[in-house]
Motif scaffolding. Structure first.
Motif, PDB file in Angstrom:
ATOM      1  N   GLY A 155      -6.026   1.467  -6.315  1.00 41.26           N
ATOM      2  CA  GLY A 155      -6.737   1.956  -5.230  1.00 41.26           C
ATOM      3  C   GLY A 155      -7.519   1.041  -4.556  1.00 41.26           C
ATOM      4  N   GLU A 156      -7.124  -0.504  -4.748  1.00 39.06           N
ATOM      5  CA  GLU A 156      -7.720  -1.615  -4.177  1.00 39.06           C
ATOM      6  C   GLU A 156      -7.040  -2.530  -3.385  1.00 39.06           C
ATOM      7  N   ILE A 157      -7.166  -2.738  -2.173  1.00 42.78           N
ATOM      8  CA  ILE A 157      -6.256  -3.490  -1.342  1.00 42.78           C
ATOM      9  C   ILE A 157      -7.289  -4.708  -1.148  1.00 42.78           C
ATOM     10  N   PRO A 158      -6.626  -6.052  -1.636  1.00 45.27           N
ATOM     11  CA  PRO A 158      -7.329  -7.122  -1.386  1.00 45.27           C
ATOM     12  C   PRO A 158      -7.573  -7.371  -0.076  1.00 45.27           C
ATOM     13  N   ARG A 159      -8.475  -7.761   0.457  1.00 42.90           N
ATOM     14  CA  ARG A 159      -8.969  -8.059   1.660  1.00 42.90           C
ATOM     15  C   ARG A 159      -9.573  -9.535   1.960  1.00 42.90           C
ATOM     16  N   ALA A 160      -9.322 -10.168   3.111  1.00 41.81           N
ATOM     17  CA  ALA A 160     -10.222 -11.600   3.178  1.00 41.81           C
ATOM     18  C   ALA A 160     -11.531 -10.955   3.560  1.00 41.81           C
ATOM     19  N   ILE A 161     -12.455 -11.910   2.975  1.00 44.76           N
ATOM     20  CA  ILE A 161     -14.049 -11.696   3.293  1.00 44.76           C
ATOM     21  C   ILE A 161     -14.244 -12.996   3.874  1.00 44.76           C
ATOM     22  N   LEU A 162     -14.911 -12.956   5.297  1.00 47.22           N
ATOM     23  CA  LEU A 162     -15.378 -14.162   6.154  1.00 47.22           C
ATOM     24  C   LEU A 162     -16.915 -14.317   5.424  1.00 47.22           C
ATOM     25  N   LEU A 163     -17.114 -15.549   5.163  1.00 38.44           N
ATOM     26  CA  LEU A 163     -18.506 -15.948   4.674  1.00 38.44           C
ATOM     27  C   LEU A 163     -18.940 -16.553   5.585  1.00 38.44           C
ATOM     28  N   PRO A 164     -20.209 -16.855   5.656  1.00 39.52           N
ATOM     29  CA  PRO A 164     -20.855 -18.049   6.695  1.00 39.52           C
ATOM     30  C   PRO A 164     -20.256 -19.387   6.001  1.00 39.52           C
ATOM     31  N   CYS A 165     -20.189 -20.228   7.190  1.00 35.56           N
ATOM     32  CA  CYS A 165     -19.468 -21.642   6.402  1.00 35.56           C
ATOM     33  C   CYS A 165     -20.644 -22.626   6.655  1.00 35.56           C
ATOM     34  N   CYS A 166     -21.289 -22.873   7.610  1.00 41.61           N
ATOM     35  CA  CYS A 166     -22.387 -23.903   7.891  1.00 41.61           C
ATOM     36  C   CYS A 166     -23.444 -23.632   8.623  1.00 41.61           C
ATOM     37  N   SER A 167     -24.529 -24.279   8.622  1.00 38.03           N
ATOM     38  CA  SER A 167     -25.554 -24.112   9.526  1.00 38.03           C
ATOM     39  C   SER A 167     -25.693 -25.434  10.216  1.00 38.03           C
TER      40      SER A 167
ATOM     41  N   ALA B 129       1.005  -1.276  -0.010  1.00 38.84           N
ATOM     42  CA  ALA B 129      -0.152   0.081  -0.129  1.00 38.84           C
ATOM     43  C   ALA B 129       0.729   1.324  -0.041  1.00 38.84           C
ATOM     44  N   ASP B 130       1.763   1.268   0.766  1.00 36.55           N
ATOM     45  CA  ASP B 130       2.917   2.506   0.752  1.00 36.55           C
ATOM     46  C   ASP B 130       3.521   2.547  -0.452  1.00 36.55           C
ATOM     47  N   ALA B 131       3.823   1.483  -1.253  1.00 35.32           N
ATOM     48  CA  ALA B 131       4.658   1.614  -2.640  1.00 35.32           C
ATOM     49  C   ALA B 131       3.432   2.017  -3.438  1.00 35.32           C
ATOM     50  N   ALA B 132       2.433   1.778  -3.486  1.00 34.72           N
ATOM     51  CA  ALA B 132       1.377   2.062  -4.473  1.00 34.72           C
ATOM     52  C   ALA B 132       0.895   3.476  -4.231  1.00 34.72           C
ATOM     53  N   SER B 133       0.774   3.981  -3.073  1.00 29.63           N
ATOM     54  CA  SER B 133       0.439   5.312  -2.938  1.00 29.63           C
ATOM     55  C   SER B 133       1.496   6.247  -3.387  1.00 29.63           C
ATOM     56  N   ALA B 134       2.860   5.960  -3.609  1.00 31.40           N
ATOM     57  CA  ALA B 134       3.852   6.751  -3.908  1.00 31.40           C
ATOM     58  C   ALA B 134       4.051   6.555  -5.403  1.00 31.40           C
ATOM     59  N   ALA B 135       3.339   5.761  -6.275  1.00 33.75           N
ATOM     60  CA  ALA B 135       3.498   5.648  -7.583  1.00 33.75           C
ATOM     61  C   ALA B 135       2.974   6.925  -8.371  1.00 33.75           C
ATOM     62  N   PRO B 136       3.607   7.201  -9.353  1.00 33.12           N
ATOM     63  CA  PRO B 136       3.350   8.228 -10.324  1.00 33.12           C
ATOM     64  C   PRO B 136       1.836   8.174 -10.923  1.00 33.12           C
ATOM     65  N   GLY B 137       0.972   9.138 -10.863  1.00 30.56           N
ATOM     66  CA  GLY B 137      -0.311   8.965 -11.311  1.00 30.56           C
ATOM     67  C   GLY B 137      -1.329   8.164 -10.493  1.00 30.56           C
TER      68      GLY B 137
END
Length: 176
Positions: A163-175, A31-39
């Motif tokens: 401008g996108e940082i991949p994040r883990a998404i927790l989904l319901p597993c089982c009922s 994220a730090d390297a990305a925000s320093a990128a030209p443009g």
């Protein structure tokens, strides 16, 4: 919590997705390297869905296994756009795949494959300019495009550049 983690791992395995632990430090560095990128933030390189087929996996060392970019869905013939201004550093075929590399300045270099282009080294491009079309060849599955980005020769996860940082998404597993 354990059930949720097992559910995520089972779902990822069923989808054929690799399981990779990513440290918070690695995400911060990207994220730090990305925000320093030209443009920054960069424009997404095509107008289609942003579905990642193969995520970035940093190698443990310079010559270690990994996936030094992302593979995204992009049907053959899809127009590819420059994500940021720069100068074409290379356009040609490497082994069996057409690729195009753009030097964005400040040590940032992006590579797109398989992308057929009529541009030549030295051509100046602006963000959003069409730089080529998705073609066939290479290691990325047919109907996908590989995007690799290096900063001072070191590969990084391209997602934060858009401008996108991949994040883990927790989904319901089982009922129960």
């Amino acid at each position: 919590m354990a059930t949720a983690v097992i559910g995520i791992m089972s779902m990822a395995a069923a989808l054929g997705a690799p399981i990779q632990a990513v440290s918070a430090d690695a995400v911060t560095r990207s994220a730090d390297a990305a925000s320093a990128a030209p443009g920054y933030p960069w424009s997404w390189p095509h107008t289609g869905p942003r579905l990642v087929i193969e995520p970035f996996r940093a190698p443990a060392h310079d010559y270690g296994p990994g996936h030094r970019g992302v593979d995204i869905t992009a049907p053959i013939g899809t127009a590819v756009h420059a994500p940021a201004a720069g100068v074409v550093a290379f356009q040609g075929v490497v082994v069996d795949r057409p690729l195009l590399t753009i030097d964005h300045g400040s040590g940032y270099v992006s590579t797109f494959e398989p992308v057929a282009s009529e541009l030549s080294a030295g051509a100046t491009v602006q963000a959003g300019d069409v730089i080529g079309m998705v073609d066939i060849g290479g290691h990325a599955p047919r109907g996908t495009m590989h995007i690799g980005v290096r900063v001072e020769g070191v590969y990084l996860n391209p997602h934060p550049l858009f401008g996108e940082i991949p994040r883990a998404i927790l989904l319901p597993c089982c009922s129960d």
